[in-house]
Design a protein around this motif. Structure first.
Motif, mmCIF file in Angstrom:
data_model
loop_
_atom_site.group_PDB
_atom_site.id
_atom_site.type_symbol
_atom_site.label_atom_id
_atom_site.label_comp_id
_atom_site.label_asym_id
_atom_site.label_seq_id
_atom_site.Cartn_x
_atom_site.Cartn_y
_atom_site.Cartn_z
ATOM 1 N N ASN A 55 0.882 -1.106 -0.191
ATOM 2 C CA ASN A 55 0.231 0.029 0.027
ATOM 3 C C ASN A 55 0.899 1.328 0.135
ATOM 4 O OD1 ASN A 55 -2.426 -1.326 -0.126
ATOM 5 N ND2 ASN A 55 -2.642 -1.226 2.202
ATOM 6 N N ASP A 56 1.943 1.286 0.815
ATOM 7 C CA ASP A 56 2.822 2.375 0.722
ATOM 8 C C ASP A 56 3.442 2.582 -0.587
ATOM 9 O OD1 ASP A 56 2.348 2.960 3.625
ATOM 10 O OD2 ASP A 56 4.181 1.930 4.280
ATOM 11 N N GLU A 57 3.639 1.654 -1.132
ATOM 12 C CA GLU A 57 4.577 1.790 -2.625
ATOM 13 C C GLU A 57 3.350 2.276 -3.551
ATOM 14 O OE1 GLU A 57 7.876 -1.672 -2.502
ATOM 15 O OE2 GLU A 57 5.760 -2.243 -2.942
ATOM 16 N N LEU A 58 2.165 1.792 -3.418
ATOM 17 C CA LEU A 58 1.144 2.101 -4.381
ATOM 18 C C LEU A 58 0.814 3.683 -4.002
ATOM 19 C CD1 LEU A 58 -0.995 -0.907 -4.291
ATOM 20 C CD2 LEU A 58 0.171 -0.047 -6.142
ATOM 21 N N GLY A 98 -13.887 13.011 2.647
ATOM 22 C CA GLY A 98 -14.308 12.634 4.320
ATOM 23 C C GLY A 98 -13.886 11.456 4.991
ATOM 24 N N LEU A 99 -13.863 11.497 6.291
ATOM 25 C CA LEU A 99 -13.798 10.419 7.001
ATOM 26 C C LEU A 99 -14.253 8.800 6.780
ATOM 27 C CD1 LEU A 99 -14.016 11.959 10.696
ATOM 28 C CD2 LEU A 99 -12.047 11.402 9.678
ATOM 29 N N LEU A 100 -15.408 9.045 5.881
ATOM 30 C CA LEU A 100 -16.097 7.814 5.439
ATOM 31 C C LEU A 100 -15.348 7.218 4.332
ATOM 32 C CD1 LEU A 100 -19.691 8.656 6.043
ATOM 33 C CD2 LEU A 100 -18.208 7.478 7.372
ATOM 34 N N ASP A 101 -14.190 7.846 3.797
ATOM 35 C CA ASP A 101 -13.472 7.710 2.482
ATOM 36 C C ASP A 101 -11.980 7.225 2.851
ATOM 37 O OD1 ASP A 101 -12.575 6.870 0.055
ATOM 38 O OD2 ASP A 101 -12.924 8.799 -0.857
ATOM 39 N N PRO A 102 -11.579 6.384 3.621
ATOM 40 C CA PRO A 102 -10.301 6.264 4.082
ATOM 41 C C PRO A 102 -9.208 6.001 3.022
ATOM 42 C CG PRO A 102 -11.556 4.147 4.770
ATOM 43 C CD PRO A 102 -12.485 5.316 4.234
ATOM 44 N N LYS A 103 -9.678 5.323 1.997
ATOM 45 C CA LYS A 103 -8.922 5.173 0.875
ATOM 46 C C LYS A 103 -8.510 6.307 0.031
ATOM 47 C CE LYS A 103 -8.379 2.246 -3.336
ATOM 48 N NZ LYS A 103 -8.856 1.254 -4.297
ATOM 49 N N GLY A 104 -9.640 7.128 -0.225
ATOM 50 C CA GLY A 104 -9.478 8.490 -0.771
ATOM 51 C C GLY A 104 -8.731 9.435 0.002
ATOM 52 N N ARG A 105 -8.851 9.204 1.449
ATOM 53 C CA ARG A 105 -8.100 10.247 2.207
ATOM 54 C C ARG A 105 -6.813 9.811 2.156
ATOM 55 N NH1 ARG A 105 -10.888 13.363 5.952
ATOM 56 N NH2 ARG A 105 -9.158 13.432 7.652
ATOM 57 N N ALA A 106 -6.228 8.686 2.178
ATOM 58 C CA ALA A 106 -4.790 8.204 2.156
ATOM 59 C C ALA A 106 -4.185 8.692 0.798
ATOM 60 C CB ALA A 106 -4.855 6.730 2.347
ATOM 61 N N LYS A 107 -5.125 8.401 -0.257
ATOM 62 C CA LYS A 107 -4.505 8.905 -1.650
ATOM 63 C C LYS A 107 -4.197 10.370 -1.697
ATOM 64 C CE LYS A 107 -6.096 6.860 -5.285
ATOM 65 N NZ LYS A 107 -7.108 6.009 -6.340
ATOM 66 N N ASN A 151 -3.648 12.447 1.075
ATOM 67 C CA ASN A 151 -2.607 12.833 1.689
ATOM 68 C C ASN A 151 -1.400 12.606 1.085
ATOM 69 O OD1 ASN A 151 -4.127 13.771 4.075
ATOM 70 N ND2 ASN A 151 -4.301 11.753 4.962
ATOM 71 N N ALA A 152 -1.353 11.246 0.468
ATOM 72 C CA ALA A 152 -0.037 11.080 -0.305
ATOM 73 C C ALA A 152 0.084 12.129 -1.425
ATOM 74 C CB ALA A 152 -0.147 9.838 -1.061
ATOM 75 N N TRP A 153 -0.726 12.351 -2.178
ATOM 76 C CA TRP A 153 -0.491 13.499 -3.021
ATOM 77 C C TRP A 153 -0.164 14.968 -2.536
ATOM 78 C CZ3 TRP A 153 -4.835 15.474 -6.790
ATOM 79 C CH2 TRP A 153 -4.421 16.359 -7.790
ATOM 80 N N ASP A 154 -1.040 15.148 -1.428
ATOM 81 C CA ASP A 154 -0.805 16.479 -0.693
ATOM 82 C C ASP A 154 0.514 16.762 -0.511
ATOM 83 O OD1 ASP A 154 -2.426 19.057 -0.247
ATOM 84 O OD2 ASP A 154 -1.892 18.649 1.766
ATOM 85 N N ALA A 155 1.156 15.615 0.014
ATOM 86 C CA ALA A 155 2.655 15.714 0.765
ATOM 87 C C ALA A 155 3.600 16.128 -0.370
ATOM 88 C CB ALA A 155 3.069 14.242 1.375
#
Length: 86
Positions: free
Chosen positions: A21-24, A45-54, A56-60
């Motif tokens: 997942n981290d590599e993806l 939103g909080l109900l979309d953990p996969k969307g939030r992870a993506k 956050n990764a892009w925003d970083a």
């Protein structure tokens, strides 16, 4: 031999096994930064953990130039291709 961005993007889709997942998230974030630039979308939103992870990764990657993200994407893609095969 260094791949082009387009070749790397095509080969990533054909990996024999799935990266972690981290590599993806890393390859996704670099792809979005290279193709779109800084993230200007609203955070899922909080109900979309996969969307939030993506998101956050892009925003970083904010502040990374598209050219630099392109180069980093190719380097990361080559690592994943070597590790997982196509």
């Amino acid at each position: 031999m260094t791949l082009t961005f387009e070749d790397a993007a095509e080969k990533i889709k054909k990996l024999k096994s799935s990266p972690s997942n981290d590599e993806l998230l890393e390859i996704y974030a670099l792809y979005k930064q290279a193709t779109t630039g800084d993230n200007s979308t609203s955070k899922p939103g909080l109900l979309d953990p996969k969307g939030r992870a993506k998101w956050n990764a892009w925003d970083a990657k904010k502040g990374t130039s598209q050219d630099q993200a392109n180069e980093l994407y190719v380097v990361e893609a080559e690592k994943l291709i070597a590790k997982y095969g196509i």
